[in-house]
Design a protein around this motif. Structure first.
Motif, mmCIF file in Angstrom:
data_model
loop_
_atom_site.group_PDB
_atom_site.id
_atom_site.type_symbol
_atom_site.label_atom_id
_atom_site.label_comp_id
_atom_site.label_asym_id
_atom_site.label_seq_id
_atom_site.Cartn_x
_atom_site.Cartn_y
_atom_site.Cartn_z
ATOM 1 N N THR A 24 45.682 28.379 42.337
ATOM 2 C CA THR A 24 45.866 28.424 43.788
ATOM 3 C C THR A 24 45.982 26.998 44.327
ATOM 4 O O THR A 24 45.482 26.051 43.704
ATOM 5 N N THR A 71 49.294 32.301 44.181
ATOM 6 C CA THR A 71 49.091 31.726 42.858
ATOM 7 C C THR A 71 50.427 31.220 42.316
ATOM 8 O O THR A 71 51.445 31.917 42.411
ATOM 9 N N GLY A 84 43.198 33.031 40.438
ATOM 10 C CA GLY A 84 44.267 32.583 39.554
ATOM 11 C C GLY A 84 44.124 33.204 38.180
ATOM 12 O O GLY A 84 43.461 34.230 38.002
#
Length: 603
Positions: free
Chosen positions: A448, A306, A413
């Protein structure tokens, strides 16, 4: 009483005799277990393991196939080893290892087969086959292991390993037995049921030396194994190989998607590993080595890493603001660098130029208009309402949630909700000025690489996406099953994409010209992702061609700095490779520029 003893004693013998007769009748006639136990002295039950399904790329090029091997199984009850040292020399193991393996087998079952020594090659098995029959209780079982001819896509394909005790306990179908192999990660895990096939069994007569004498009862009780189904992946093998080549000596990821279908064309996690390392007898030692590597080659960066999205997210702010009606393409904002720093030569940009020059003050102002629309006179309440609306748009655009890609361990995320800030500042303790860093893709926002590539696909499609996936279909012996995925609309009018897409095309002609390819109109956006621990990350999101797009990309190179550099260069090369089939000679300098960049030293 004494007179009656002469009757008691014969009666006792008679009763005992009757009991023995009943028990004998039960053993020989009523209970088949003992009959089978006797037969097992001359009948060898051989499990016939199925061939695991193969995996092909989108052009039917083989990515994964099987190589034959032999597992040596042991039945502890039957084990008779006269010369232990001689037996151990067959497998190059110590006496202690031998004793540990037999002890582990006894712990599993005293009378059932379990794995003693795995995955002997054809040559290795041939060298010990004649000697093995001297030792009772040990049986060879033909198996296969995975083989990867091109040694790519390791993190996407995943790997298989021996089923664990915990997995056996969770197996409600009772399919797996000790010593079986199962998909652990990637496609191997996600499509385990399709790939594994169905085991068979053969009953073979053997003599006291363990030599086969033929089938038991003419094979009447045998069942044939059923091979697993093949997978047709969406991966373009040539593009995957080239993408991994470009990421040599770099940390980061590449995700390439066909926008019209959601099919993943390439999935690169760098650094990675040779998938053959986790196939075969050295699996355990290789896994330990890879797992302890500080560069984390087992970490699937495209779906698990992330990052703050950086300036790439200015495109998202543009679309939301246009849909909400708080700006128009003609809206101008003075580039007031006293509010937030900026770069480039511009002063009073409209939306097109704000995207083109990546104007921070413009998107600061745009985000404020989204968050504070005057729906409540109290700024903190108004900001909470605005952030909730913004969150809802982001969810539709695929952020803050799992997209549902068909391999495990995808991360969602982070899109901060009002409750997130309430926890830190208290309800009513924050407003726009607390969260304005979100306006330029910084702050608490995390995405991501897969989500950013999916955003590129949304832009390419002008407002919708198909769930990203790595498998197009399943090839069975009888038919081909095409996998279908639903279209997801973002709720943003297609007309709002025009200004954004046109500006993206000019970025490639300007600040990201290293990505430019003759005869292909590429739309892209640079991102320089702040990294407080070291150098900034280089990010680039793109799709091409502008009309009827064929490929959408996100490229992240950690610690590589400005997004218009190496990330943009890699994107242009991959687009040219995919659309034209090769990189032209006049752009060989771009490839050389990419390959001379190594950022491992920056970690």
């Amino acid at each position: 009483m004494i007179k009656n003893r002469k009757y008691y004693i014969p009666a006792i013998f008679i009763v005992v005799g009757i009991i023995f007769l009943i028990k004998l009748f039960s053993i020989q006639v009523m209970d088949s277990r003992y009959k089978l136990a006797a037969e097992n002295n001359v009948i060898n039950k051989v499990i016939e393991y199925p061939y695991r399904g193969l995996i092909y790329d989108r052009n039917n090029k083989i990515i994964v196939h099987n190589t034959p091997t032999y597992d040596i199984m042991v039945v502890p009850k039957e084990v008779q080893v006269g010369d232990t040292a001689k037996f151990c020399s067959l497998f190059d193991i110590t006496r202690e290892e031998f004793e540990n393996k037999v002890a582990a087998a006894k712990k599993y079952s005293y009378i059932k087969q379990s794995l003693f020594f795995p995955q002997l090659s054809n040559r290795e098995f041939a060298s010990i086959q004649d000697k093995l029959i001297e030792y009772k209780g040990f049986y060879p079982v033909a198996r296969t292991v995975r083989n990867y001819p091109d040694s790519v896509l390791a993190n996407g394909l995943g790997y298989i390993g021996e089923v664990s005790k915990r997995q056996l306990e969770r197996d409600t179908s009772n399919y797996y037995k000790s010593g079986d192999y199962i998909g652990i990660s990637g496609m191997e895990a996600a499509y385990e049921k399709e790939l594994r096939g169905k085991r068979g069994v053969k009953y073979k007569l053997v003599n006291v030396r363990g030599i086969e004498k033929g089938s038991f009862n003419d094979g009447r009780f045998d069942t044939a194994s059923v091979p697993g189904n093949n997978l047709i992946s969406s991966i373009d093998l040539d593009l995957q190989k080239y993408a991994e080549y470009l990421m040599k000596d770099k940390v980061g990821s590449i995700v390439a998607i066909e926008p019209s279908t959601g099919e993943v064309l390439a999935l690169v996690s760098s650094p990675s590993y040779d998938p053959n390392q986790l196939s075969g007898r050295k699996y355990s030692s290789n896994f330990t080595q890879l797992n302890q590597d500080s560069l984390k080659p087992l970490f699937n960066r495209p779906i698990m890493a992330t990052y703050r999205p950086g300036s790439v997210f200015k495109l998202v702010q543009s679309l939301i603001a246009l849909q909400e009606g708080v700006i128009t393409p003609a809206t101008r904002v003075v580039c007031n660098r006293g509010i937030i720093n900026c770069h480039g030569a511009h002063t009073n940009a409209d939306l097109h130029d704000a995207i083109k020059f990546s104007c921070n003050p413009y998107f600061y102002s745009t985000f404020r208009r989204i968050i504070n629309q005057g729906k409540d006179p109290k700024m903190n309440v108004d900001s909470r309402i605005g952030l909730k609306t913004w969150d809802e748009y982001l969810y539709k655009l695929g952020f803050g949630r799992k997209l549902g890609v068909d391999i495990p361990n995808e991360q969602k995320g982070l899109v901060p909700e009002p409750s997130y800030y309430n926890r830190y500042y208290g309800e009513g303790g924050w407003n726009f000025y607390t969260i304005y860093s979100l306006s330029i893709g910084e702050g608490e926002l995390l995405t991501t690489p897969l989500q950013v590539a999916n955003l590129a696909a949304i832009l390419a499609n002008r407002g919708y996406f198909i769930r990203p996936h790595l498998v197009k279909g399943i090839d069975t012996p009888d038919s081909y099953l095409k996998l279908d995925y639903n279209r997801e609309d973002t709720g943003i009018n297609p007309e709002h994409f025009n200004t954004v897409v046109n500006a993206m095309a000019e970025i490639v002609n300007g600040t990201a010209r290293v990505a430019k390819v003759d005869d292909i109109t590429i739309c892209g956006k640079t991102g320089t992702v702040q990294n407080k621990n070291s150098y900034d990350h280089s990010a680039f999101m793109s799709f091409a061609p502008k009309e009827n797009p064929k490929i959408a990309l996100s490229v992240y190179v950690e610690n590589a700095g400005w997004g218009g550099g190496v990330a943009a260069a890699i994107s242009g090369l991959l687009i040219e490779k995919y659309i034209k089939g090769e990189v032209s000679e006049n752009r060989a300098w771009v490839e050389n520029y990419v390959m001379t960049k190594a950022y491992l030293k920056n970690l």
